[in-house]
Design a protein around this motif. Structure first.
Motif, mmCIF file in Angstrom:
data_model
loop_
_atom_site.group_PDB
_atom_site.id
_atom_site.type_symbol
_atom_site.label_atom_id
_atom_site.label_comp_id
_atom_site.label_asym_id
_atom_site.label_seq_id
_atom_site.Cartn_x
_atom_site.Cartn_y
_atom_site.Cartn_z
ATOM 1 N N TYR A 239 -5.524 11.301 2.756
ATOM 2 C CA TYR A 239 -4.454 10.532 2.120
ATOM 3 C C TYR A 239 -5.068 9.330 1.425
ATOM 4 O O TYR A 239 -5.842 8.584 2.035
ATOM 5 C CB TYR A 239 -3.435 10.046 3.149
ATOM 6 N N ARG A 240 -4.735 9.147 0.162
ATOM 7 C CA ARG A 240 -5.216 7.991 -0.592
ATOM 8 C C ARG A 240 -4.006 7.258 -1.140
ATOM 9 O O ARG A 240 -3.062 7.883 -1.623
ATOM 10 C CB ARG A 240 -6.122 8.453 -1.734
ATOM 11 N N LEU B 276 -3.522 13.879 -4.143
ATOM 12 C CA LEU B 276 -2.136 14.199 -3.764
ATOM 13 C C LEU B 276 -2.062 15.576 -3.106
ATOM 14 O O LEU B 276 -1.349 15.765 -2.114
ATOM 15 C CB LEU B 276 -1.216 14.130 -4.982
ATOM 16 N N ASP B 277 -2.812 16.536 -3.655
ATOM 17 C CA ASP B 277 -2.833 17.882 -3.072
ATOM 18 C C ASP B 277 -3.435 17.866 -1.668
ATOM 19 O O ASP B 277 -2.920 18.527 -0.757
ATOM 20 C CB ASP B 277 -3.613 18.851 -3.965
ATOM 21 N N LEU B 278 -4.514 17.109 -1.479
ATOM 22 C CA LEU B 278 -5.111 16.990 -0.141
ATOM 23 C C LEU B 278 -4.108 16.370 0.831
ATOM 24 O O LEU B 278 -4.055 16.739 2.004
ATOM 25 C CB LEU B 278 -6.390 16.162 -0.190
ATOM 26 N N GLY C 242 -6.359 -1.291 -6.881
ATOM 27 C CA GLY C 242 -7.358 -0.409 -6.285
ATOM 28 C C GLY C 242 -6.707 0.627 -5.408
ATOM 29 O O GLY C 242 -5.499 0.861 -5.495
ATOM 30 N N THR C 243 -7.530 1.232 -4.550
ATOM 31 C CA THR C 243 -7.025 2.280 -3.667
ATOM 32 C C THR C 243 -7.669 2.153 -2.289
ATOM 33 O O THR C 243 -8.724 1.549 -2.126
ATOM 34 C CB THR C 243 -7.325 3.698 -4.213
ATOM 35 N N VAL D 43 0.890 -1.154 0.000
ATOM 36 C CA VAL D 43 0.000 0.000 0.000
ATOM 37 C C VAL D 43 0.926 1.201 0.000
ATOM 38 O O VAL D 43 1.628 1.459 0.966
ATOM 39 C CB VAL D 43 -0.938 -0.021 1.234
ATOM 40 N N ARG D 44 0.936 1.915 -1.123
ATOM 41 C CA ARG D 44 1.915 2.981 -1.302
ATOM 42 C C ARG D 44 1.263 4.259 -1.818
ATOM 43 O O ARG D 44 0.123 4.245 -2.280
ATOM 44 C CB ARG D 44 3.008 2.533 -2.257
ATOM 45 N N GLU D 45 2.025 5.340 -1.744
ATOM 46 C CA GLU D 45 1.504 6.620 -2.209
ATOM 47 C C GLU D 45 1.056 6.505 -3.660
ATOM 48 O O GLU D 45 1.729 5.913 -4.501
ATOM 49 C CB GLU D 45 2.572 7.706 -2.077
#
Length: 183
Positions: free
Chosen positions: A66-67, A57-59, A80-81, A14-16
């Motif tokens: 964070y997603r 990413l901006d949030l 997925g996310t 699970v990564r950026e």
């Protein structure tokens, strides 16, 4: 909270999220079955996925949400996310959300990814409460949250506007003390 995450499980990373994930996430986010219970309409162009990723990413840079992309370690495939849809730092709580591409449903990936995200939230970010809001018809997500010891606290009536209509949402929560009791 940090903007970057590198959470590793048996099968997943699970990564950026990155803009390079846009093509594959567009395929998932353009699938009506995947977006059925999300508060977005199915995408019709890959640029929408790029815009969504940039917004997320901006949030993250602002510390508001964070997603992360969920990646199968063995194949390096984004499936997925998941992430924190909002973060309340004053009260140490956050709301989680997740989505998977349809080919990856019913394989235990959502559970594995969410267990890791919950652990990350409590252990690394010192949250006290993690919430999830789920449409009543989203039976699979409600079952998954229950398996992870989330408590269904009830229904928030016409809580959110989704696809032009107000929808009810079940609110689920898991407290840190409950999480620690099950370890």
């Amino acid at each position: 909270m940090k903007t970057e995450a590198s959470i590793v499980t048996d099968r997943l990373l699970v990564r950026e999220m990155t803009l390079e994930d846009a093509e594959v996430l567009y395929r998932y986010w353009s699938d009506d079955e995947v977006t059925k219970h999300m508060n977005i309409s199915s995408f019709t162009h890959v640029d929408q996925a790029k815009e969504m990723i940039q917004l997320l990413l901006d949030l993250g840079k602002e510390g508001k949400a964070y997603r992360y992309s969920i990646v199968v370690k063995e194949t390096n495939q984004v499936i997925g996310t998941c992430g924190f849809n909002y973060i309340d730092r004053e009260d140490n709580r956050a709301e989680i959300g997740f989505d998977l591409g349809r080919p990856f449903w019913k394989k235990g990936y959502a559970r594995e990814g969410l267990e890791a995200l919950v652990r990350y939230g409590f252990d690394v970010h010192k949250l006290n409460r993690i919430e999830a809001k789920v449409e009543p018809e989203n039976v699979n997500s409600k079952k998954l949250l229950s398996k992870l010891a989330f408590v269904d606290e009830g229904i928030l009536r016409e809580y959110q506007k989704s696809k032009g209509s107000y929808v009810d949402l079940h609110i689920f929560s898991l407290l840190k003390k409950e999480y620690l009791e099950q370890k």
